[in-house]
Design a protein around this motif. Structure first.
Motif, short mmCIF file in Angstrom:
data_model
loop_
_atom_site.label_atom_id
_atom_site.label_comp_id
_atom_site.label_asym_id
_atom_site.label_seq_id
_atom_site.Cartn_x
_atom_site.Cartn_y
_atom_site.Cartn_z
N SER A 9 -14.71 -14.93 -22.68
CA SER A 9 -14.92 -14.54 -21.30
C SER A 9 -13.52 -13.95 -20.91
CB SER A 9 -15.36 -15.79 -20.55
OG SER A 9 -14.23 -16.53 -20.14
N ILE A 10 -12.47 -14.26 -21.34
CA ILE A 10 -11.36 -13.59 -20.88
C ILE A 10 -11.36 -12.12 -21.26
CG2 ILE A 10 -8.84 -13.37 -21.29
CD1 ILE A 10 -8.91 -16.38 -21.01
N THR A 66 -3.05 -14.91 -13.89
CA THR A 66 -4.24 -15.16 -13.60
C THR A 66 -5.44 -15.36 -14.54
OG1 THR A 66 -3.66 -13.37 -12.28
CG2 THR A 66 -5.56 -14.53 -11.50
N LEU A 67 -5.13 -14.63 -15.76
CA LEU A 67 -6.34 -14.66 -16.87
C LEU A 67 -5.98 -16.06 -17.53
CD1 LEU A 67 -5.94 -11.18 -18.39
CD2 LEU A 67 -8.12 -12.18 -17.24
N HIS A 81 -14.04 -10.21 -21.96
CA HIS A 81 -14.98 -9.48 -21.09
C HIS A 81 -14.31 -9.18 -19.95
CE1 HIS A 81 -19.39 -9.12 -20.81
NE2 HIS A 81 -18.84 -8.81 -19.49
N GLU A 82 -13.60 -10.26 -19.36
CA GLU A 82 -12.70 -9.75 -18.16
C GLU A 82 -11.75 -8.96 -18.18
OE1 GLU A 82 -11.58 -13.74 -16.47
OE2 GLU A 82 -10.48 -12.76 -14.74
N SER A 123 -11.79 -6.27 -20.18
CA SER A 123 -12.66 -5.03 -20.39
C SER A 123 -13.08 -4.64 -19.06
CB SER A 123 -13.79 -5.42 -21.49
OG SER A 123 -14.56 -4.44 -21.09
N ASP A 124 -13.57 -5.40 -18.28
CA ASP A 124 -13.96 -5.25 -16.95
C ASP A 124 -12.85 -4.55 -15.98
OD1 ASP A 124 -16.43 -6.01 -17.36
OD2 ASP A 124 -16.35 -7.95 -16.30
N GLN A 125 -11.56 -4.92 -16.24
CA GLN A 125 -10.62 -4.77 -15.59
C GLN A 125 -10.21 -3.31 -16.17
OE1 GLN A 125 -7.50 -7.32 -15.97
NE2 GLN A 125 -8.47 -8.90 -14.55
N ARG A 146 -0.94 -10.71 -13.38
CA ARG A 146 -2.33 -10.59 -13.74
C ARG A 146 -2.30 -11.32 -15.13
NH1 ARG A 146 -3.84 -5.50 -17.45
NH2 ARG A 146 -5.93 -6.11 -17.96
N GLN A 193 -13.88 -19.79 -23.94
CA GLN A 193 -13.04 -19.31 -22.86
C GLN A 193 -12.34 -18.04 -23.28
OE1 GLN A 193 -10.20 -22.28 -22.14
NE2 GLN A 193 -9.07 -20.88 -20.86
#
Ligand SMILES: Nc1ncnc2c1ncn2[C@@H]1O[C@H](COP(=O)(O)OP(=O)(O)OP(=O)(O)O)[C@@H](O)[C@H]1O
Ligand SMILES: [Mg+2]
Lengths: 235, 358
Positions: free
Chosen positions: A175-176, A119-120, A178-179, A181-183, A116, A172
């Protein structure tokens, strides 16, 4: 999820936190903004048990953390990417990540989290064998965040993840965030870059010389007169 | 250093070596002649140096591990090694071992001696950390250093006391302060000659056993620190204690583990030196400790490979100086080389400065 009630923290006789109360709900991104020396880092270090509050309570999912040690707190699900990155300079990227998962036993879970974070942060995968101390500043910042994620925290504490990074890298990193948090990871984000912080956060607190002086939703803070003058540099 | 300063320094060094060298045994024509006459003596001396160096290296590891983790020069470490020697002697004495006892009958006593010496020194080291160093961890740097010097005296007195217990431990002999003879328990079969190789190089099974044990200890330690999770925790605490706390390591436990391992190695070295030199004395921790500390600094303090390299270098240098220069001047030569290396490489041979970028 996390609640600080009237927390006072001292360095010797110097009082750094003068009774702050904040709360973070599951799934939220909450930001703590404030200028140099306001007490942001002190707040995160107090939450993680690296500093003991002299007064007040810290509750994590209802449990009082004031007498827990930092290993216990990490095990309960709070991990931190500290100010100044603090990676292990003579360990490889892989070993640094392993240290983040030090207290975990579930091999499969660790492996999944490793994938994971790669990928981030694909940059880290390319440099898996490189020593932490030889990474660039931006890569070290990624490593610090990735290492914290390896603990599979439910609450992630981020201390100035954009410090010293070029604007493109700042975008960058945000935005990570953000990602992440979305997960589904709850985030308490400390930033001097109030503009960026308020774009990812749901809510925010403004800290000034050890006291919370303002709080509200990110939208409210973005248009608040004081915030705009003092922290967004607008007229 | 500016280039011209370097040149002046080089000249000063050459001048001093030319001036003082001959007094301290530096007589190149004689040395070259001796080597040409008997090359096997040179090889024998190198082997002696290698073995002594390996023992120094094991002690040096204790200094370097502790320094790496809490930046304390544990002055009591050499004396801990001395106590390891006393514990080992007590055990082999209790088994009734004497010079020339058959090797087979000595195996078990030696293994027990290894366990007892290593275990006792590990325990003592952990207690020392707990009660003499930990309370001072946030005090000014000098405070724990003084505490370590105090522990060194306590250990020496303990050794002196132990050496006087002849009514309980007959092998200690009559005088408390006198050197104790350590039974010669390792077989001395000449290896090259029994292999049919005709040489004057002295290398016996005794040398081989001591060397192998020392190397095994070093290799295992290195493996442990590099590959096990406890070893990684030790490295993490050494590299950045704050970060180690943040990822949730129990720093106190890691420090205890470090003292435990360093102590066990000191105990093992105490046994090895008894078996190799067949004599131990309560003051031996001071000189050995100084050399081992030097080895650790030479290799780059905090660096494990550096401590091993430094130990072996000092062992070789001492052996060569004993043979070809002048044994009275050996310490001067060894420390002279130390000063030289540190002038040019202040962080030691393998000391590195990998900093975090801000
Ligand atoms: N180790 C310390 N000893 C004494 N005072 C300290 C220590 N660390 C921080 N302080 C003081 O506590 C106050 C809050 O510091 P803190 O590091 O929490 O600020 P911050 O909001 O994180 O600032 P920055 O944005 O510069 O990182 C400051 O006045 C600082 O000088
Ligand atoms: Mg800060």
């Amino acid at each position: 999820m996390l609640e600080l009630i009237d927390v006072h923290t001292y360095y010797g006789n110097i009082q750094a936190l003068k009774g702050i109360s904040i709360h973070v709900e599951p799934g939220e991104v909450v930001t703590l903004i404030g200028s140099n020396g306001a007490g942001k880092t002190t707040t995160l270090r107090t939450i993680q048990g690296l500093l003991r509050p002299r007064q007040g309570k810290i509750l994590f999912e209802g449990q009082d953390l004031s007498s827990s040690s930092s290993p216990e707190i990490v095990r309960l699900g709070i991990a931190q990417s500290p100010e100044g990155r603090m990676i292990f300079p003579r360990m490889t990227v892989l070993e640094n990540l392993e240290m983040g998962a030090f207290h975990r036993q579930d091999k499969a879970g660790i492996q999944a989290d490793m994938e994971r974070v790669f990928t981030l942060f694909p940059r880290l995968q390319e440099r898996i064998k490189q020593k932490g101390g030889t990474l660039s500043g931006g890569e070290q910042q990624m490593l610090a965040i990735a290492r914290a994620l390896m603990a599979r925290p439910r609450l992630l504490l981020l201390d100035e993840p954009s410090m010293g990074l070029a604007p493109m890298l700042v975008n960058q990193i945000f935005s990570i965030i953000h990602e992440i948090s979305d997960q589904g990871t709850t985030i308490l984000l400390v930033e001097q870059n109030a503009r960026m912080a308020l774009t990812v956060a749901n809510r925010g607190y403004v800290l000034q010389t050890g006291e919370i002086v303002l709080t509200g939703s990110a939208k409210e803070l973005q248009v608040n007169e004081t915030v705009r003058k003092a922290y967004l540099g607008e007229e | 250093m500016k280039p011209w300063q370097k040149i002046v320094l080089y000249l000063a060094i050459v001048y001093f070596v030319l001036l003082l060298g001959p007094i301290a045994g530096l007589d190149l024509p004689r040395i070259l002649k001796e080597i040409a006459q008997s090359p096997s003596l040179l090889i024998t001396q190198l082997l002696v140096g290698l073995i002594n160096g390996a023992i120094i290296a094991i002690i040096a590891l204790g200094y370097t591990l502790v320094y790496g983790i809490i930046e304390l020069i544990n002055f009591a470490h050499g004396d801990l090694y001395m106590l390891g020697g006393f514990a080992a002697l007590t055990v082999v004495g209790a088994f009734g071992m004497q010079d020339g006892a058959p090797f087979i009958s000595a195996i078990i006593p030696m293994l027990v001696a290894l366990l007892v010496a290593a275990g006792m020194c590990a325990g003592l080291n952990v207690l020392t950390e707990r009660y003499a160093y930990r309370p001072l961890r946030n005090a000014p740097r000098l405070a724990p250093l003084i505490s370590a010097i105090g522990m060194s005296f306590i250990f020496q007195n303990l050794g002196l006391f132990w050496g006087g217990l002849r009514s309980f431990i007959p092998i200690m002999g009559n005088t408390a302060a006198a050197p104790k003879s350590f039974p010669d328990l390792l077989p001395r079969i000449d290896i090259f000659r029994s292999l049919g190789i005709d040489t004057k190089v002295d290398f016996t099974t005794k040398d081989l056993i001591v060397l192998v044990v020392a190397v095994v200890l070093m290799v295992s330690l290195n493996w442990f620190v590099q590959n096990t999770s406890a070893g990684k925790a030790m490295r993490a605490v050494a590299q950045n204690r704050d970060a180690a706390k943040i990822v949730g390591l129990d720093v106190d436990r890691v420090i205890v583990l470090t003292f435990l391992i360093g102590g066990a190695l000191a105990g093992a070295a105490g046994l090895l030196v008894g078996l190799y030199n067949n004599t131990i004395v309560f003051t031996m921790g001071f000189t050995a400790g100084l050399r081992a500390f030097t080895a650790a600094v030479l290799g780059g303090i905090g660096n494990i490979t550096g401590a091993m390299l430094g130990g072996v270098l000092i062992g070789l240098l001492s052996a060569l100086s004993d043979q070809y220069l002048s044994s009275r001047w050996t310490d001067a030569w060894v420390f002279g080389v130390l000063v030289l290396i540190l002038v040019f490489r202040p962080s030691g041979l393998l000391g590195e400065n990998l900093q975090e970028k801000v």
